[in-house]
Design a protein around this motif. Structure first.
Motif, PDB file in Angstrom:
ATOM      1  N   MET A   1      97.505  47.682   7.596  1.00 59.50           N
ATOM      2  CA  MET A   1      97.251  45.966   7.708  1.00 59.50           C
ATOM      3  C   MET A   1      97.834  45.698   9.142  1.00 59.50           C
ATOM      4  O   MET A   1      98.078  46.013   9.208  1.00 59.50           O
ATOM      5  CB  MET A   1      97.981  45.559   6.387  1.00 59.50           C
ATOM      6  CG  MET A   1      98.000  44.009   6.654  1.00 59.50           C
ATOM      7  SD  MET A   1      99.002  43.089   5.098  1.00 59.50           S
ATOM      8  CE  MET A   1      97.527  43.549   3.367  1.00 59.50           C
ATOM      9  N   LYS A   2      96.604  44.586   9.705  1.00 64.10           N
ATOM     10  CA  LYS A   2      96.681  44.341  10.452  1.00 64.10           C
ATOM     11  C   LYS A   2      97.968  43.235  10.787  1.00 64.10           C
ATOM     12  O   LYS A   2      98.689  42.349  10.137  1.00 64.10           O
ATOM     13  CB  LYS A   2      95.867  44.010  11.125  1.00 64.10           C
ATOM     14  CG  LYS A   2      94.206  44.401  11.657  1.00 64.10           C
ATOM     15  CD  LYS A   2      94.722  45.238  12.394  1.00 64.10           C
ATOM     16  CE  LYS A   2      93.411  46.386  12.551  1.00 64.10           C
ATOM     17  NZ  LYS A   2      93.339  47.001  13.462  1.00 64.10           N
ATOM     18  N   ASN A   3      99.136  42.844  12.562  1.00 65.04           N
ATOM     19  CA  ASN A   3      99.815  42.121  12.116  1.00 65.04           C
ATOM     20  C   ASN A   3      98.769  41.460  13.598  1.00 65.04           C
ATOM     21  O   ASN A   3      98.991  41.379  14.581  1.00 65.04           O
ATOM     22  CB  ASN A   3     101.346  43.200  12.890  1.00 65.04           C
ATOM     23  CG  ASN A   3     101.445  44.042  11.199  1.00 65.04           C
ATOM     24  OD1 ASN A   3     101.483  43.747  10.441  1.00 65.04           O
ATOM     25  ND2 ASN A   3     101.513  45.671  12.388  1.00 65.04           N
ATOM     26  N   ALA A   4      99.914  40.222  13.568  1.00 71.35           N
ATOM     27  CA  ALA A   4      99.514  38.806  14.349  1.00 71.35           C
ATOM     28  C   ALA A   4     100.705  38.225  14.496  1.00 71.35           C
ATOM     29  O   ALA A   4     101.638  37.718  14.249  1.00 71.35           O
ATOM     30  CB  ALA A   4      98.354  37.746  13.787  1.00 71.35           C
ATOM     31  N   LEU A   5     100.872  37.602  16.129  1.00 73.96           N
ATOM     32  CA  LEU A   5     102.052  36.938  16.491  1.00 73.96           C
ATOM     33  C   LEU A   5     101.339  36.117  17.017  1.00 73.96           C
ATOM     34  O   LEU A   5     101.234  35.877  17.850  1.00 73.96           O
ATOM     35  CB  LEU A   5     103.525  37.867  17.186  1.00 73.96           C
ATOM     36  CG  LEU A   5     104.707  37.224  17.445  1.00 73.96           C
ATOM     37  CD1 LEU A   5     105.718  38.206  17.981  1.00 73.96           C
ATOM     38  CD2 LEU A   5     104.224  36.672  19.397  1.00 73.96           C
ATOM     39  N   ILE A   6     102.333  34.826  17.035  1.00 75.66           N
ATOM     40  CA  ILE A   6     102.132  33.183  16.379  1.00 75.66           C
ATOM     41  C   ILE A   6     102.842  32.917  17.115  1.00 75.66           C
ATOM     42  O   ILE A   6     104.196  32.731  16.485  1.00 75.66           O
ATOM     43  CB  ILE A   6     101.234  32.763  15.638  1.00 75.66           C
ATOM     44  CG1 ILE A   6      99.743  33.843  15.525  1.00 75.66           C
ATOM     45  CG2 ILE A   6     100.800  31.200  16.348  1.00 75.66           C
ATOM     46  CD1 ILE A   6     100.105  34.161  13.430  1.00 75.66           C
ATOM     47  N   LEU A  78     107.287  44.283  11.409  1.00 75.34           N
ATOM     48  CA  LEU A  78     105.885  44.883  11.281  1.00 75.34           C
ATOM     49  C   LEU A  78     105.101  45.600  11.125  1.00 75.34           C
ATOM     50  O   LEU A  78     104.427  46.902  11.189  1.00 75.34           O
ATOM     51  CB  LEU A  78     105.257  43.314  11.521  1.00 75.34           C
ATOM     52  CG  LEU A  78     106.069  42.351  10.803  1.00 75.34           C
ATOM     53  CD1 LEU A  78     105.074  41.135  11.930  1.00 75.34           C
ATOM     54  CD2 LEU A  78     105.504  41.640   9.338  1.00 75.34           C
ATOM     55  N   GLY A  79     105.737  46.193  12.321  1.00 77.19           N
ATOM     56  CA  GLY A  79     105.216  48.040  13.679  1.00 77.19           C
ATOM     57  C   GLY A  79     104.080  46.917  14.634  1.00 77.19           C
ATOM     58  O   GLY A  79     104.671  45.761  14.947  1.00 77.19           O
ATOM     59  N   PHE A  80     103.406  47.815  15.343  1.00 76.49           N
ATOM     60  CA  PHE A  80     102.232  47.606  16.367  1.00 76.49           C
ATOM     61  C   PHE A  80     101.420  46.163  15.746  1.00 76.49           C
ATOM     62  O   PHE A  80     100.840  45.657  14.805  1.00 76.49           O
ATOM     63  CB  PHE A  80     101.046  48.259  16.511  1.00 76.49           C
ATOM     64  CG  PHE A  80      99.893  48.090  17.312  1.00 76.49           C
ATOM     65  CD1 PHE A  80     100.389  48.582  19.005  1.00 76.49           C
ATOM     66  CD2 PHE A  80      98.819  47.542  17.025  1.00 76.49           C
ATOM     67  CE1 PHE A  80      99.621  47.965  19.884  1.00 76.49           C
ATOM     68  CE2 PHE A  80      98.050  47.578  18.042  1.00 76.49           C
ATOM     69  CZ  PHE A  80      98.941  47.409  19.533  1.00 76.49           C
ATOM     70  N   LYS A 124     101.299  47.131  27.385  1.00 75.45           N
ATOM     71  CA  LYS A 124     101.502  48.433  27.954  1.00 75.45           C
ATOM     72  C   LYS A 124     101.502  49.061  26.815  1.00 75.45           C
ATOM     73  O   LYS A 124     100.998  50.555  26.320  1.00 75.45           O
ATOM     74  CB  LYS A 124     102.367  48.599  28.591  1.00 75.45           C
ATOM     75  CG  LYS A 124     102.217  48.476  30.170  1.00 75.45           C
ATOM     76  CD  LYS A 124     103.686  49.400  30.455  1.00 75.45           C
ATOM     77  CE  LYS A 124     104.461  48.318  32.216  1.00 75.45           C
ATOM     78  NZ  LYS A 124     105.115  49.037  33.335  1.00 75.45           N
ATOM     79  N   THR A 125     101.317  49.143  25.704  1.00 72.68           N
ATOM     80  CA  THR A 125     102.385  49.193  24.135  1.00 72.68           C
ATOM     81  C   THR A 125     100.109  48.933  23.577  1.00 72.68           C
ATOM     82  O   THR A 125      99.615  50.160  23.064  1.00 72.68           O
ATOM     83  CB  THR A 125     103.305  48.527  23.558  1.00 72.68           C
ATOM     84  OG1 THR A 125     103.954  48.148  23.454  1.00 72.68           O
ATOM     85  CG2 THR A 125     102.773  49.349  22.020  1.00 72.68           C
ATOM     86  N   MET A 126      99.544  47.804  23.907  1.00 74.56           N
ATOM     87  CA  MET A 126      98.163  47.554  23.489  1.00 74.56           C
ATOM     88  C   MET A 126      97.115  48.714  24.480  1.00 74.56           C
ATOM     89  O   MET A 126      96.914  49.427  24.022  1.00 74.56           O
ATOM     90  CB  MET A 126      98.067  46.342  23.981  1.00 74.56           C
ATOM     91  CG  MET A 126      98.646  45.295  22.729  1.00 74.56           C
ATOM     92  SD  MET A 126      97.745  43.360  22.717  1.00 74.56           S
ATOM     93  CE  MET A 126      98.326  43.013  21.761  1.00 74.56           C
ATOM     94  N   ILE A 127      98.205  48.770  25.934  1.00 74.07           N
ATOM     95  CA  ILE A 127      96.940  49.790  26.727  1.00 74.07           C
ATOM     96  C   ILE A 127      97.100  50.832  25.991  1.00 74.07           C
ATOM     97  O   ILE A 127      95.962  51.847  26.013  1.00 74.07           O
ATOM     98  CB  ILE A 127      97.561  49.569  28.198  1.00 74.07           C
ATOM     99  CG1 ILE A 127      97.270  48.787  29.049  1.00 74.07           C
ATOM    100  CG2 ILE A 127      96.687  50.802  29.129  1.00 74.07           C
ATOM    101  CD1 ILE A 127      97.421  47.894  30.082  1.00 74.07           C
ATOM    102  N   ALA A 128      98.321  52.069  25.218  1.00 77.93           N
ATOM    103  CA  ALA A 128      98.758  52.981  24.710  1.00 77.93           C
ATOM    104  C   ALA A 128      97.759  52.945  23.982  1.00 77.93           C
ATOM    105  O   ALA A 128      97.262  54.717  23.622  1.00 77.93           O
ATOM    106  CB  ALA A 128      99.788  53.008  25.015  1.00 77.93           C
ATOM    107  N   ALA A 129      97.072  52.155  22.474  1.00 78.92           N
ATOM    108  CA  ALA A 129      96.824  52.121  21.377  1.00 78.92           C
ATOM    109  C   ALA A 129      95.427  51.719  21.999  1.00 78.92           C
ATOM    110  O   ALA A 129      94.948  51.427  20.792  1.00 78.92           O
ATOM    111  CB  ALA A 129      97.486  50.385  20.252  1.00 78.92           C
ATOM    112  N   ARG A 130      95.205  51.673  23.081  1.00 78.74           N
ATOM    113  CA  ARG A 130      93.895  50.722  22.824  1.00 78.74           C
ATOM    114  C   ARG A 130      93.327  50.077  22.473  1.00 78.74           C
ATOM    115  O   ARG A 130      91.729  50.038  22.074  1.00 78.74           O
ATOM    116  CB  ARG A 130      92.684  51.866  23.321  1.00 78.74           C
ATOM    117  CG  ARG A 130      93.082  53.147  24.542  1.00 78.74           C
ATOM    118  CD  ARG A 130      92.043  54.647  24.296  1.00 78.74           C
ATOM    119  NE  ARG A 130      90.337  53.407  25.495  1.00 78.74           N
ATOM    120  CZ  ARG A 130      90.593  53.006  26.428  1.00 78.74           C
ATOM    121  NH1 ARG A 130      91.437  53.127  27.162  1.00 78.74           N
ATOM    122  NH2 ARG A 130      89.656  52.778  26.809  1.00 78.74           N
TER     123      ARG A 130
END
Length: 234
Positions: A1-6, A78-80, A124-130
Motif C-alpha cells: 500500500m502506498k503512503n502520502a504525507l500531506i 508507515l514506511g517509505f 535522497k530516500t526517493m532518489i535511492a528508491a527511484r
C-alpha cells in the motif's frame, strides 16, 4: 500500500486532497496544530476507507523542528513515503511597505520553508528508491504578483522557483515534481468574504487534479497545472 504525507491537511485544499487519497486506498500522514480537529479528521478518513492507515501528529508546520519530527515519525510508522503534498500555506493581505515586521518571516516559514525542508528530508530516500512524487501548492501569485499581498507573492514566487529546481534535480532519478497553481480557491482565506462558490475553484478540484496526475504512467510528469475560476480571478 502506498503512503502520502500531506501538510495543512485538516482544512481547505489539504483536507480535500487527504480525502481523495483515502478514497484511492492510500495511507496518509497528516498534521495540524489542533489536536481535536486532527483526531476528528482521522475518524472521518477511516470511515471513508477502514482499510487505510492514518498517522496523525500535532505539529506546527511552520516550525522546522516540529515539521522534521512529523516527517521522521510518519516514515517510521508507515514506511517509505511515496507522495508528499506541500499544501501548508497562509495568505496575509498587505503591501510590503505597510505590513507589520513579522509578516515576511511568518509567511516564509509557512509558505516556503516546509517544502524546502521536506524535500531535503525525503529527496535522497526517493532518489535511492527511484520513485516518489512531490506536489507543491503554489498560486497564481507565483506567476503574477499581487500588489496588495507583497510578502505572500514573494514567497509563492520562491516556492515555484524551488519547485523548478527540485524537478531538475529529481528528473534523472525517476522522481516526479509537480507545481499546482490555483487561482481563487474557496478556502479559509475567503471565510470573511461573501462569494459565490460557483465562481471559484473548489478544493475538490485541486484534489481531483492531483489524484489524476499521480495516477499517470511512470513516464509522464505534469510539470505545472494552472487551475483558475472559469469567470476569471476574483
Amino acid at each position: 500500500m502506498k503512503n502520502a504525507l500531506i501538510t495543512g491537511a485538516t482544512k481547505g485544499m489539504g483536507r480535500a486532497i487527504s480525502i481523495s487519497f483515502a478514497n484511492e486506498g492510500i495511507n496518509v500522514a497528516i498534521c495540524s496544530r489542533n489536536e481535536k480537529e486532527l483526531l476528528k479528521f482521522k475518524e472521518e478518513l477511516l470511515d471513508i476507507n477502514p482499510e487505510i492507515k492514518v498517522f496523525t501528529q500535532v505539529t506546527d508546520g511552520s516550525k522546522k523542528a516540529e515539521l522534521l519530527k512529523f516527517a521522521a515519525d510518519a516514515e517510521h510508522e508507515l514506511g517509505f513515503i511515496d507522495v508528499i503534498v506541500n499544501s501548508l500555506g497562509m495568505f496575509i493581505p498587505a503591501s510590503i511597505l505597510n505590513e507589520s515586521d513579522e509578516v515576511f518571516e511568518k509567511q516564509v516559514n509557512t509558505n516556503l520553508m516546509p517544502t524546502y525542508e521536506l524535500y531535503r528530508y525525503f529527496g535522497k530516500t526517493m532518489i535511492a528508491a527511484r520513485k516518489g512524487h512531490f506536489f507543491n501548492i503554489c498560486s497564481v501569485a507565483s506567476l503574477n504578483p499581487i500588489a496588495q499581498a507583497g510578502a505572500y507573492s514573494v514567497t509563492k514566487y520562491a516556492l515555484l522557483g524551488l519547485t523548478k529546481v527540485m524537478r531538475l534535480e529529481m528528473q534523472e532519478h525517476g522522481v516526479k515534481v509537480t507545481a499546482i497553481i490555483p487561482g481563487s480557491t474557496l478556502t479559509d482565506s475567503w471565510k470573511d468574504a461573501v462569494v459565490d462558490k460557483d465562481t471559484m475553484v473548489l478544493p475538490e478540484d485541486i484534489a481531483s487534479a492531483i489524484i489524476n496526475i499521480y495516477k499517470m504512467s511512470p513516464g509522464a510528469n505534469v510539470d505545472e497545472i494552472i487551475i483558475k475560476p472559469a469567470p476569471g480571478q476574483l
